[in-house]
Write an enzyme that holds these catalytic residues in place. Structure first.
Site, PDB file in Angstrom:
ATOM      1  N   PRO A   2      14.751  -8.561  36.387  1.00  0.00           N
ATOM      2  CA  PRO A   2      14.164  -9.341  35.287  1.00  0.00           C
ATOM      3  C   PRO A   2      14.267 -10.856  35.488  1.00  0.00           C
ATOM      4  O   PRO A   2      15.320 -11.377  35.812  1.00  0.00           O
ATOM      5  CB  PRO A   2      14.978  -8.901  34.063  1.00  0.00           C
ATOM      6  CG  PRO A   2      16.120  -8.096  34.571  1.00  0.00           C
ATOM      7  CD  PRO A   2      15.878  -7.736  35.984  1.00  0.00           C
ATOM      8  N   GLU A   3      13.140 -11.522  35.322  1.00  0.00           N
ATOM      9  CA  GLU A   3      13.087 -12.979  35.341  1.00  0.00           C
ATOM     10  C   GLU A   3      12.486 -13.407  34.011  1.00  0.00           C
ATOM     11  O   GLU A   3      12.380 -12.590  33.092  1.00  0.00           O
ATOM     12  CB  GLU A   3      12.248 -13.458  36.539  1.00  0.00           C
ATOM     13  CG  GLU A   3      12.851 -12.996  37.872  1.00  0.00           C
ATOM     14  CD  GLU A   3      12.096 -13.514  39.094  1.00  0.00           C
ATOM     15  OE1 GLU A   3      11.284 -14.451  38.956  1.00  0.00           O
ATOM     16  OE2 GLU A   3      12.317 -12.958  40.175  1.00  0.00           O
ATOM     17  N   LYS A  58      16.709 -17.185  31.648  1.00  0.00           N
ATOM     18  CA  LYS A  58      16.843 -15.739  31.755  1.00  0.00           C
ATOM     19  C   LYS A  58      17.888 -15.182  30.790  1.00  0.00           C
ATOM     20  O   LYS A  58      18.290 -14.034  30.908  1.00  0.00           O
ATOM     21  CB  LYS A  58      17.224 -15.357  33.191  1.00  0.00           C
ATOM     22  CG  LYS A  58      16.147 -15.716  34.214  1.00  0.00           C
ATOM     23  CD  LYS A  58      16.471 -15.125  35.566  1.00  0.00           C
ATOM     24  CE  LYS A  58      16.606 -16.186  36.614  1.00  0.00           C
ATOM     25  NZ  LYS A  58      16.935 -15.642  37.938  1.00  0.00           N
ATOM     26  N   ARG A 111      22.933  -0.278  36.935  1.00  0.00           N
ATOM     27  CA  ARG A 111      23.790  -0.902  37.952  1.00  0.00           C
ATOM     28  C   ARG A 111      24.837  -1.845  37.360  1.00  0.00           C
ATOM     29  O   ARG A 111      25.691  -2.333  38.093  1.00  0.00           O
ATOM     30  CB  ARG A 111      22.922  -1.606  38.990  1.00  0.00           C
ATOM     31  CG  ARG A 111      22.011  -0.600  39.711  1.00  0.00           C
ATOM     32  CD  ARG A 111      21.285  -1.214  40.873  1.00  0.00           C
ATOM     33  NE  ARG A 111      22.205  -1.735  41.877  1.00  0.00           N
ATOM     34  CZ  ARG A 111      21.821  -2.436  42.928  1.00  0.00           C
ATOM     35  NH1 ARG A 111      20.554  -2.700  43.111  1.00  0.00           N
ATOM     36  NH2 ARG A 111      22.696  -2.889  43.800  1.00  0.00           N
ATOM     37  N   ARG A 260      17.604 -14.622  50.071  1.00  0.00           N
ATOM     38  CA  ARG A 260      16.569 -13.823  49.414  1.00  0.00           C
ATOM     39  C   ARG A 260      15.309 -13.795  50.278  1.00  0.00           C
ATOM     40  O   ARG A 260      14.952 -14.783  50.913  1.00  0.00           O
ATOM     41  CB  ARG A 260      16.212 -14.427  48.048  1.00  0.00           C
ATOM     42  CG  ARG A 260      17.411 -14.729  47.164  1.00  0.00           C
ATOM     43  CD  ARG A 260      18.149 -13.465  46.740  1.00  0.00           C
ATOM     44  NE  ARG A 260      17.336 -12.579  45.934  1.00  0.00           N
ATOM     45  CZ  ARG A 260      17.184 -12.707  44.619  1.00  0.00           C
ATOM     46  NH1 ARG A 260      17.780 -13.670  43.960  1.00  0.00           N
ATOM     47  NH2 ARG A 260      16.436 -11.850  43.949  1.00  0.00           N
TER      48      ARG A 260
END
Ligand code: ZN
Length: 291
Positions: A2-3, A58, A111, A260
């Site tokens: 999620p961003e 966020k 997670r 990344r």
């Protein structure tokens, strides 16, 4: 993962489900998600009313009356889900917020990289992480000049700078990858080397990419792109290395920046203008230098 757009989706759901309502019961598992709180502090949210849910970058900030705040980060796999009274159990539910009508808002997170913290609102607003957040990439996107001033302070690569929450809040790997593609800027460019024209293109791309992703999600449920092989990747270049560029059909490439993976088009996003000249290239054809 999620961003900003996915967190904005969560904000709008939570406002709809809980805004103006009093929590009847709150219970949390023993989970690292609530490492900033305890099962007791969460249980003590019962009888508090959710007056407002806002998003900062966020982060989700719930305003609760009297005088409390709940700060939540969805981590990698966190999401809020509404279960009507009598609905079957929700898998990976970690925290449950029960409404007076018996419906339950679950925080589910397979997670457990998410975060939930409870404190007086003023304390949350005046401490990290909120205190150091840069302007929100959607609600307070700086003009090109101010954005350039924020970004050019850094000697880091532009991709990393876009993901730095103290420079601009809300962007992560997906959005930064998409934005640089739309702006035709190579992800490894030094932020300090960007021209004002390029900053202007990046700014326009931020608005465009966020709007595009926000428009993909509606209703009460969301699926993150990494979550299911059955969900088609809706992004332009994110996660699409080796596929043809949607603009020029050159095969997309990938490289690692700040740990990344970044996909980019070597033709639409040339590494020129500020990239350090590579001496070895001078032995090759002039065409490859131009690239
Ligand atoms: Zn291309």
């Amino acid at each position: 993962v999620p961003e900003l757009p996915e967190v904005e989706f969560a904000r709008s759901c939570l406002s709809r489900w809980l805004g103006g309502r009093t929590l009847r019961r709150v219970d949390a598992d023993r989970t690292r998600v609530i490492r900033g709180a305890s099962q007791q502090t969460l249980a003590a949210l019962a009888r508090h009313r959710v007056t407002r849910v806002e998003r900062r970058g966020k982060w989700l900030l719930w305003h609760l009356a009297p005088d409390l705040g709940l700060l939540a980060h969805l981590g990698m796999t966190g999401k809020f889900e509404l279960a009507r009274r009598g609905a079957p159990p929700v898998r990976w539910s970690r925290v449950r917020f029960e409404r007076p009508d018996g419906a339950v808002v679950h925080y589910r997170d397979p997670r457990q990289f998410g975060h939930i913290r409870v404190a007086p609102l003023s304390v949350l607003l005046d401490s990290e992480p909120l205190k150091s957040l840069g302007p929100d990439a959607k609600d307070h996107l700086p003009n090109a000049q101010a954005l350039g001033a924020r970004m050019s302070k850094s000697r880091r690569q532009v991709k990393e700078v876009l993901m730095d929450q103290t420079v601009l809040a809300g962007l992560g790997n997906i959005q930064a990858t998409e934005i640089l593609f739309l702006a035709r800027v190579h992800p490894a460019r030094r932020a300090a080397s960007l021209t004002q024209v390029e900053i202007g293109r990046i700014r326009a791309a931020i608005a465009k990419s966020l709007a595009r992703t926000l428009a993909m999600n509606s209703g009460d449920k969301i699926t993150y792109v990494e979550e299911s092989k059955r969900v088609e990747n809706p992004f332009l270049v994110y996660g699409k290395a080796k596929s043809p560029c949607p603009r020029c059909h050159t095969p997309l490439r990938k490289m690692t920046i700040g740990g990344r993976t970044s996909a980019f088009c070597p033709k639409c996003q040339p590494r020129v203008g500020g990239a350090r000249p590579n001496r070895r290239v001078s032995t090759k054809s002039s065409k490859s230098i131009a690239r």
